[in-house]
Design a protein around this motif. Structure first.
Motif, PDB file in Angstrom:
ATOM      1  N   VAL A   1      21.280  68.719 -28.755  1.00  0.00           N
ATOM      2  CA  VAL A   1      20.681  67.403 -28.540  1.00  0.00           C
ATOM      3  C   VAL A   1      19.965  67.366 -27.185  1.00  0.00           C
ATOM      4  O   VAL A   1      18.937  66.703 -27.041  1.00  0.00           O
ATOM      5  CB  VAL A   1      21.733  66.281 -28.684  1.00  0.00           C
ATOM      6  CG1 VAL A   1      21.160  64.923 -28.324  1.00  0.00           C
ATOM      7  CG2 VAL A   1      22.277  66.260 -30.116  1.00  0.00           C
ATOM      8  N   GLY A   2      20.469  68.091 -26.202  1.00  0.00           N
ATOM      9  CA  GLY A   2      19.776  68.185 -24.918  1.00  0.00           C
ATOM     10  C   GLY A   2      18.392  68.798 -25.074  1.00  0.00           C
ATOM     11  O   GLY A   2      17.415  68.338 -24.465  1.00  0.00           O
ATOM     12  N   ALA A   3      18.276  69.831 -25.911  1.00  0.00           N
ATOM     13  CA  ALA A   3      16.966  70.436 -26.177  1.00  0.00           C
ATOM     14  C   ALA A   3      16.063  69.443 -26.905  1.00  0.00           C
ATOM     15  O   ALA A   3      14.875  69.326 -26.597  1.00  0.00           O
ATOM     16  CB  ALA A   3      17.131  71.717 -26.993  1.00  0.00           C
ATOM     17  N   LEU A   4      16.633  68.701 -27.859  1.00  0.00           N
ATOM     18  CA  LEU A   4      15.847  67.669 -28.552  1.00  0.00           C
ATOM     19  C   LEU A   4      15.406  66.581 -27.578  1.00  0.00           C
ATOM     20  O   LEU A   4      14.300  66.045 -27.701  1.00  0.00           O
ATOM     21  CB  LEU A   4      16.654  67.034 -29.683  1.00  0.00           C
ATOM     22  CG  LEU A   4      16.869  67.857 -30.933  1.00  0.00           C
ATOM     23  CD1 LEU A   4      17.716  67.068 -31.935  1.00  0.00           C
ATOM     24  CD2 LEU A   4      15.549  68.253 -31.558  1.00  0.00           C
ATOM     25  N   LEU A   5      16.268  66.251 -26.625  1.00  0.00           N
ATOM     26  CA  LEU A   5      15.926  65.252 -25.619  1.00  0.00           C
ATOM     27  C   LEU A   5      14.722  65.711 -24.806  1.00  0.00           C
ATOM     28  O   LEU A   5      13.809  64.915 -24.531  1.00  0.00           O
ATOM     29  CB  LEU A   5      17.121  64.970 -24.715  1.00  0.00           C
ATOM     30  CG  LEU A   5      16.909  63.978 -23.590  1.00  0.00           C
ATOM     31  CD1 LEU A   5      16.527  62.606 -24.144  1.00  0.00           C
ATOM     32  CD2 LEU A   5      18.166  63.869 -22.739  1.00  0.00           C
ATOM     33  N   ALA A   6      14.703  66.979 -24.442  1.00  0.00           N
ATOM     34  CA  ALA A   6      13.562  67.509 -23.689  1.00  0.00           C
ATOM     35  C   ALA A   6      12.274  67.382 -24.506  1.00  0.00           C
ATOM     36  O   ALA A   6      11.226  67.009 -23.968  1.00  0.00           O
ATOM     37  CB  ALA A   6      13.817  68.966 -23.313  1.00  0.00           C
ATOM     38  N   VAL A   7      12.359  67.644 -25.795  1.00  0.00           N
ATOM     39  CA  VAL A   7      11.186  67.489 -26.671  1.00  0.00           C
ATOM     40  C   VAL A   7      10.765  66.027 -26.727  1.00  0.00           C
ATOM     41  O   VAL A   7       9.585  65.698 -26.615  1.00  0.00           O
ATOM     42  CB  VAL A   7      11.484  68.030 -28.087  1.00  0.00           C
ATOM     43  CG1 VAL A   7      10.376  67.652 -29.066  1.00  0.00           C
ATOM     44  CG2 VAL A   7      11.680  69.537 -28.056  1.00  0.00           C
ATOM     45  N   GLY A   8      11.739  65.134 -26.908  1.00  0.00           N
ATOM     46  CA  GLY A   8      11.439  63.701 -26.978  1.00  0.00           C
ATOM     47  C   GLY A   8      10.793  63.181 -25.713  1.00  0.00           C
ATOM     48  O   GLY A   8       9.830  62.400 -25.766  1.00  0.00           O
ATOM     49  N   VAL A   9      11.296  63.616 -24.569  1.00  0.00           N
ATOM     50  CA  VAL A   9      10.722  63.187 -23.293  1.00  0.00           C
ATOM     51  C   VAL A   9       9.300  63.732 -23.150  1.00  0.00           C
ATOM     52  O   VAL A   9       8.393  63.019 -22.717  1.00  0.00           O
ATOM     53  CB  VAL A   9      11.624  63.622 -22.115  1.00  0.00           C
ATOM     54  CG1 VAL A   9      10.918  63.468 -20.781  1.00  0.00           C
ATOM     55  CG2 VAL A   9      12.921  62.826 -22.125  1.00  0.00           C
ATOM     56  N   ALA A  10       9.107  64.995 -23.542  1.00  0.00           N
ATOM     57  CA  ALA A  10       7.761  65.574 -23.467  1.00  0.00           C
ATOM     58  C   ALA A  10       6.787  64.815 -24.367  1.00  0.00           C
ATOM     59  O   ALA A  10       5.652  64.538 -23.965  1.00  0.00           O
ATOM     60  CB  ALA A  10       7.800  67.047 -23.857  1.00  0.00           C
ATOM     61  N   VAL A  11       7.234  64.452 -25.558  1.00  0.00           N
ATOM     62  CA  VAL A  11       6.376  63.694 -26.465  1.00  0.00           C
ATOM     63  C   VAL A  11       6.079  62.320 -25.870  1.00  0.00           C
ATOM     64  O   VAL A  11       4.941  61.857 -25.865  1.00  0.00           O
ATOM     65  CB  VAL A  11       7.019  63.564 -27.865  1.00  0.00           C
ATOM     66  CG1 VAL A  11       6.283  62.545 -28.728  1.00  0.00           C
ATOM     67  CG2 VAL A  11       7.051  64.923 -28.558  1.00  0.00           C
ATOM     68  N   ALA A  12       7.120  61.657 -25.350  1.00  0.00           N
ATOM     69  CA  ALA A  12       6.929  60.322 -24.766  1.00  0.00           C
ATOM     70  C   ALA A  12       5.974  60.379 -23.581  1.00  0.00           C
ATOM     71  O   ALA A  12       5.077  59.537 -23.457  1.00  0.00           O
ATOM     72  CB  ALA A  12       8.267  59.736 -24.343  1.00  0.00           C
ATOM     73  N   LEU A  13       6.156  61.365 -22.727  1.00  0.00           N
ATOM     74  CA  LEU A  13       5.258  61.496 -21.576  1.00  0.00           C
ATOM     75  C   LEU A  13       3.862  61.893 -22.021  1.00  0.00           C
ATOM     76  O   LEU A  13       2.868  61.445 -21.430  1.00  0.00           O
ATOM     77  CB  LEU A  13       5.815  62.498 -20.571  1.00  0.00           C
ATOM     78  CG  LEU A  13       7.096  62.073 -19.860  1.00  0.00           C
ATOM     79  CD1 LEU A  13       7.627  63.212 -19.001  1.00  0.00           C
ATOM     80  CD2 LEU A  13       6.880  60.819 -19.040  1.00  0.00           C
ATOM     81  N   GLY A  14       3.766  62.708 -23.058  1.00  0.00           N
ATOM     82  CA  GLY A  14       2.462  63.101 -23.586  1.00  0.00           C
ATOM     83  C   GLY A  14       1.712  61.924 -24.161  1.00  0.00           C
ATOM     84  O   GLY A  14       0.507  61.774 -23.961  1.00  0.00           O
ATOM     85  N   ILE A  15       2.415  61.050 -24.865  1.00  0.00           N
ATOM     86  CA  ILE A  15       1.774  59.848 -25.411  1.00  0.00           C
ATOM     87  C   ILE A  15       1.298  58.947 -24.275  1.00  0.00           C
ATOM     88  O   ILE A  15       0.187  58.453 -24.295  1.00  0.00           O
ATOM     89  CB  ILE A  15       2.735  59.089 -26.355  1.00  0.00           C
ATOM     90  CG1 ILE A  15       2.939  59.898 -27.636  1.00  0.00           C
ATOM     91  CG2 ILE A  15       2.197  57.705 -26.682  1.00  0.00           C
ATOM     92  CD1 ILE A  15       4.018  59.350 -28.542  1.00  0.00           C
ATOM     93  N   GLY A  16       2.135  58.789 -23.260  1.00  0.00           N
ATOM     94  CA  GLY A  16       1.742  57.972 -22.108  1.00  0.00           C
ATOM     95  C   GLY A  16       0.582  58.579 -21.353  1.00  0.00           C
ATOM     96  O   GLY A  16      -0.356  57.890 -20.955  1.00  0.00           O
ATOM     97  N   GLY A  17       0.616  59.889 -21.172  1.00  0.00           N
ATOM     98  CA  GLY A  17      -0.472  60.575 -20.484  1.00  0.00           C
ATOM     99  C   GLY A  17      -1.769  60.503 -21.263  1.00  0.00           C
ATOM    100  O   GLY A  17      -2.843  60.301 -20.696  1.00  0.00           O
ATOM    101  N   ALA A  18      -1.662  60.648 -22.583  1.00  0.00           N
ATOM    102  CA  ALA A  18      -2.863  60.550 -23.421  1.00  0.00           C
ATOM    103  C   ALA A  18      -3.435  59.143 -23.368  1.00  0.00           C
ATOM    104  O   ALA A  18      -4.647  58.954 -23.327  1.00  0.00           O
ATOM    105  CB  ALA A  18      -2.536  60.936 -24.863  1.00  0.00           C
ATOM    106  N   ALA A  19      -2.557  58.148 -23.347  1.00  0.00           N
ATOM    107  CA  ALA A  19      -3.022  56.763 -23.274  1.00  0.00           C
ATOM    108  C   ALA A  19      -3.755  56.513 -21.949  1.00  0.00           C
ATOM    109  O   ALA A  19      -4.774  55.807 -21.916  1.00  0.00           O
ATOM    110  CB  ALA A  19      -1.851  55.811 -23.424  1.00  0.00           C
ATOM    111  N   ASP A  20      -3.254  57.104 -20.876  1.00  0.00           N
ATOM    112  CA  ASP A  20      -3.911  56.953 -19.573  1.00  0.00           C
ATOM    113  C   ASP A  20      -5.306  57.587 -19.567  1.00  0.00           C
ATOM    114  O   ASP A  20      -6.245  57.066 -18.989  1.00  0.00           O
ATOM    115  CB  ASP A  20      -3.077  57.559 -18.452  1.00  0.00           C
ATOM    116  CG  ASP A  20      -1.810  56.767 -18.182  1.00  0.00           C
ATOM    117  OD1 ASP A  20      -1.749  55.580 -18.588  1.00  0.00           O
ATOM    118  OD2 ASP A  20      -0.882  57.330 -17.579  1.00  0.00           O
ATOM    119  N   LEU A  21      -5.422  58.726 -20.236  1.00  0.00           N
ATOM    120  CA  LEU A  21      -6.709  59.411 -20.302  1.00  0.00           C
ATOM    121  C   LEU A  21      -7.726  58.652 -21.152  1.00  0.00           C
ATOM    122  O   LEU A  21      -8.920  58.717 -20.894  1.00  0.00           O
ATOM    123  CB  LEU A  21      -6.529  60.815 -20.897  1.00  0.00           C
ATOM    124  CG  LEU A  21      -5.830  61.839 -20.006  1.00  0.00           C
ATOM    125  CD1 LEU A  21      -5.614  63.134 -20.772  1.00  0.00           C
ATOM    126  CD2 LEU A  21      -6.640  62.104 -18.753  1.00  0.00           C
TER     127      LEU A  21
END
Length: 182
Positions: free
Chosen positions: A153-173
């Motif tokens: 689940v820790g590995a899944l959490l890292a994926v989830g955080v990366a996706v969440a940050l990626g969505i936020g970063g894409a929205a900023d761009l």
């Protein structure tokens, strides 16, 4: 069995929160097959609640505890009630899978339970041979299951955080107009 898309996962998370995550991971831990894809639900839950630790902690705990409870139920059912999960049509384990799991446990013991729980595809398979062919107590099995599930689940959490940050970063761009549309 069921197709779970991101919209359905998001609806489950919004409606039931960590309880939905707990239920899906408990079913996965109990070897009931892929009723709902636990990974998709978990990553969606992380994206939905955000990346702050205080928001993610209940989702993380629900997944780890759910998987551990599900596997412990299988362990106890095999040990105390002589249930054969491989004979059930919902459980995707054949005799060959059980033989391989038994060899893993015979060679490595409880660390094999933790290691197998950290690897997608082998999660939970050692509950049956551990219950059948060993003197391991239910609490010790649950502890090993918990350690492996926490790593997974820790590995899944890292994926989830990366996706969440990626969505936020894409929205900023994209700029404020397109970000608001997302």
């Amino acid at each position: 069995m069921f197709d779970l898309d991101v919209a359905t996962a998001l609806a489950l998370v919004e409606g039931y929160g960590a309880v939905a995550v707990f239920a899906v991971f408990a079913l996965e831990g109990a070897l009931v097959g892929k009723v709902l894809p636990a990974r998709t639900l978990f990553v969606t839950a992380v994206v939905a609640v955000g990346v702050e630790a205080i928001a993610v902690l209940p989702v993380f705990a629900a997944a780890v505890i759910g998987a551990t409870v599900g596997q412990s139920v299988v362990f106890v059912a095999v040990r105390r009630f002589d249930v054969d999960p491989a004979s059930l049509p919902l459980v995707p384990i054949g005799e060959g899978g059980l033989d391989g799991a038994t060899r893993w446990f015979d060679r490595w013991g409880l660390p094999a339970v933790a290691a197998s729980n950290a690897v997608p595809g082998t999660r939970g398979w050692l509950a049956v041979p551990t219950a059948n062919a060993s003197s391991v107590s239910a609490p010790r099995f649950a502890a090993a299951s918990l350690v492996g599930s926490a790593a997974y689940v820790g590995a899944l959490l890292a994926v989830g955080v990366a996706v969440a940050l990626g969505i936020g970063g894409a929205a900023d761009l994209l700029g404020p107009e397109l970000a608001a549309a997302l």
